[in-house]
Enzyme design. Structure first.
Site, PDB file in Angstrom:
ATOM      1  N   ASP A 182       0.857  -1.055  -0.155  1.00  0.00           N
ATOM      2  CA  ASP A 182      -0.116   0.000   0.011  1.00  0.00           C
ATOM      3  C   ASP A 182       0.720   1.231   0.003  1.00  0.00           C
ATOM      4  O   ASP A 182       2.284   1.172   0.169  1.00  0.00           O
ATOM      5  CB  ASP A 182      -0.994   0.010   1.436  1.00  0.00           C
ATOM      6  CG  ASP A 182      -0.201  -0.489   2.357  1.00  0.00           C
ATOM      7  OD1 ASP A 182       0.978  -0.371   2.687  1.00  0.00           O
ATOM      8  OD2 ASP A 182      -1.027  -0.767   3.461  1.00  0.00           O
TER       9      ASP A 182
ATOM     10  N   ASN B 147      -7.076  -2.926  14.325  1.00  0.00           N
ATOM     11  CA  ASN B 147      -8.772  -3.242  13.938  1.00  0.00           C
ATOM     12  C   ASN B 147      -8.748  -4.540  12.915  1.00  0.00           C
ATOM     13  O   ASN B 147      -9.920  -4.618  12.467  1.00  0.00           O
ATOM     14  CB  ASN B 147      -9.289  -1.822  13.315  1.00  0.00           C
ATOM     15  CG  ASN B 147      -8.497  -1.694  12.092  1.00  0.00           C
ATOM     16  OD1 ASN B 147      -7.672  -2.156  11.706  1.00  0.00           O
ATOM     17  ND2 ASN B 147      -8.962  -0.537  11.315  1.00  0.00           N
TER      18      ASN B 147
ATOM     19  N   HIS C  61      -7.258  -4.982  10.179  1.00  0.00           N
ATOM     20  CA  HIS C  61      -6.652  -4.605   8.792  1.00  0.00           C
ATOM     21  C   HIS C  61      -5.367  -5.400   8.356  1.00  0.00           C
ATOM     22  O   HIS C  61      -4.332  -5.532   9.127  1.00  0.00           O
ATOM     23  CB  HIS C  61      -6.756  -3.202   8.390  1.00  0.00           C
ATOM     24  CG  HIS C  61      -5.628  -2.408   8.966  1.00  0.00           C
ATOM     25  ND1 HIS C  61      -5.755  -0.957   9.326  1.00  0.00           N
ATOM     26  CD2 HIS C  61      -4.296  -2.671   9.056  1.00  0.00           C
ATOM     27  CE1 HIS C  61      -4.496  -0.475   9.615  1.00  0.00           C
ATOM     28  NE2 HIS C  61      -3.694  -1.432   9.562  1.00  0.00           N
TER      29      HIS C  61
ATOM     30  N   GLU D  28      -9.654  -2.051   5.636  1.00  0.00           N
ATOM     31  CA  GLU D  28      -9.950  -1.792   6.749  1.00  0.00           C
ATOM     32  C   GLU D  28     -11.424  -2.632   6.916  1.00  0.00           C
ATOM     33  O   GLU D  28     -11.694  -3.135   6.012  1.00  0.00           O
ATOM     34  CB  GLU D  28     -10.374  -0.297   6.774  1.00  0.00           C
ATOM     35  CG  GLU D  28      -9.596   0.884   6.424  1.00  0.00           C
ATOM     36  CD  GLU D  28      -8.643   0.936   8.014  1.00  0.00           C
ATOM     37  OE1 GLU D  28      -8.442   0.013   8.671  1.00  0.00           O
ATOM     38  OE2 GLU D  28      -8.108   2.164   7.796  1.00  0.00           O
TER      39      GLU D  28
HETATM   40  C1  F6R Z   1       1.825  -1.240   6.001  1.00  0.00           C
HETATM   41  C2  F6R Z   1       0.291  -2.118   6.496  1.00  0.00           C
HETATM   42  C3  F6R Z   1      -0.396  -2.042   7.369  1.00  0.00           C
HETATM   43  C4  F6R Z   1       0.516  -2.374   8.869  1.00  0.00           C
HETATM   44  C5  F6R Z   1      -0.470  -2.362  10.178  1.00  0.00           C
HETATM   45  C6  F6R Z   1       0.329  -2.231  11.192  1.00  0.00           C
HETATM   46  O1  F6R Z   1       2.127  -1.574   4.958  1.00  0.00           O
HETATM   47  O2  F6R Z   1       0.188  -2.738   5.333  1.00  0.00           O
HETATM   48  O3  F6R Z   1      -1.389  -3.178   7.344  1.00  0.00           O
HETATM   49  O4  F6R Z   1       1.031  -3.592   8.756  1.00  0.00           O
HETATM   50  O5  F6R Z   1      -1.120  -1.040   9.970  1.00  0.00           O
HETATM   51  O6  F6R Z   1       1.128  -1.534  11.607  1.00  0.00           O
HETATM   52  P1  F6R Z   1       2.170  -1.512  12.448  1.00  0.00           P
HETATM   53  O7  F6R Z   1       3.372  -2.352  12.321  1.00  0.00           O
HETATM   54  O8  F6R Z   1       2.765   0.236  12.603  1.00  0.00           O
HETATM   55  O9  F6R Z   1       1.521  -1.508  13.876  1.00  0.00           O
END
Ligand code: F6R
Length: 262
Positions: A67, A136, A138, A143
């Protein structure tokens, strides 16, 4: 789903870095799906060490990130392109021309998303997709209530995701509202999926992903449909798992051993 529980975050991060570096060593032209976020920072530090210590070549690897924020100038320091260039690609010598992320300044995000899907297809699909998980549930920026069949597209970020990510921006107002993300269907097409979660703030999402009902309320639960999904956890992220003892019995200390007779 293979659940590997390590005693500490450091051991879990090292295990993921080793899986990635072994994969590149075995198949130097691998197509890797990559993730960003706080969880991956230590993984990339350890991966760089592992690659250089064992002299694993990275020139032929191709990468596709999950992403990218939408609506940021490409040289903004908080784009995921900046993160990847500074934390992994530059330091490990990945040729930048073989690394792909959606464009943060795409004028037409629909066309950009279709082009990203086409690039992944043209590369022969993703061999191994690395994933983190949001509090959450994701994966990528899919989401809750994202279609489990979704493809790469523009998504509106939830307030909770924007809160979690505002540390990288100049406050909540400056935190992007949109991202272009691979869809859940895109992620499930990868031949292997490898998700890392560390810390007690991920324990609830981890339980829903592994043991909860399959559903769009927890996008990561879609990994229950994947034939080769591995989840690497530290003890804190595994706290809420009902079958925790079973996972530890199958893979003591998170070691991925194959059963043998006798
Ligand atoms: C980032 C991504 C997100 C993160 C997730 C956890 O490329 O795809 O799904 O893996 O938000 O983020 P952290 O590791 O910062 O808790």
């Amino acid at each position: 789903m293979k659940v590997l529980i390590h005693n500490s975050a450091e051991l879990a991060q090292q295990a993921v870095a080793d899986i990635l570096s072994n994969r590149i060593a075995a198949s130097p032209a691998s197509v890797l799906g990559l993730a960003t976020g706080g969880t991956m920072e230590a993984v990339y530090d350890r991966l760089i060490l592992a690659l250089s210590e064992s002299g694993v070549p990275v020139e032929e690897v191709k990468t596709f990130n999950l992403d990218e924020y939408w609506g940021l100038a490409p040289d903004h320091p908080a784009t995921y392109r900046s993160y990847m260039n500074s934390r992994l690609f530059g330091r490990a010598g990945f040729p930048v021309g073989r690394t792909f992320l959606p464009a943060s300044d795409a004028a037409d995000p629909v066309a950009e998303s279709a082009a990203y899907e086409a690039k992944i297809r043209d590369a022969g699909g993703i061999d191994l997709q690395l994933l983190g998980i949001g509090q959450n549930g994701h994966i990528g920026f899919n989401e809750p209530t994202s279609s489990l069949a979704s493809r790469t597209r523009l998504k509106t970020l939830t307030e909770s995701t924007r809160m979690a990510n505002q540390q990288y921006f100049d406050g909540q107002e400056a935190t992007p509202k949109y991202a272009i993300t691979m869809g859940i269907g895109t992620i499930l097409d990868a031949r292997d999926c490898l998700l890392l979660a560390t810390g007690s703030n991920k324990a609830d999402a981890v339980r829903k992903m592994i043991e909860g009902p399959l559903g769009a309320h927890c996008p990561a639960s879609a990994l229950q449909l994947h034939p080769k999904a591995t989840v690497v956890l530290d003890a804190a992220a595994a706290t809420d798992l009902t079958l925790r003892e079973y996972y530890q019995y199958v893979h003591p200390d998170g070691i991925d051993v194959q059963p043998s007779h006798g």
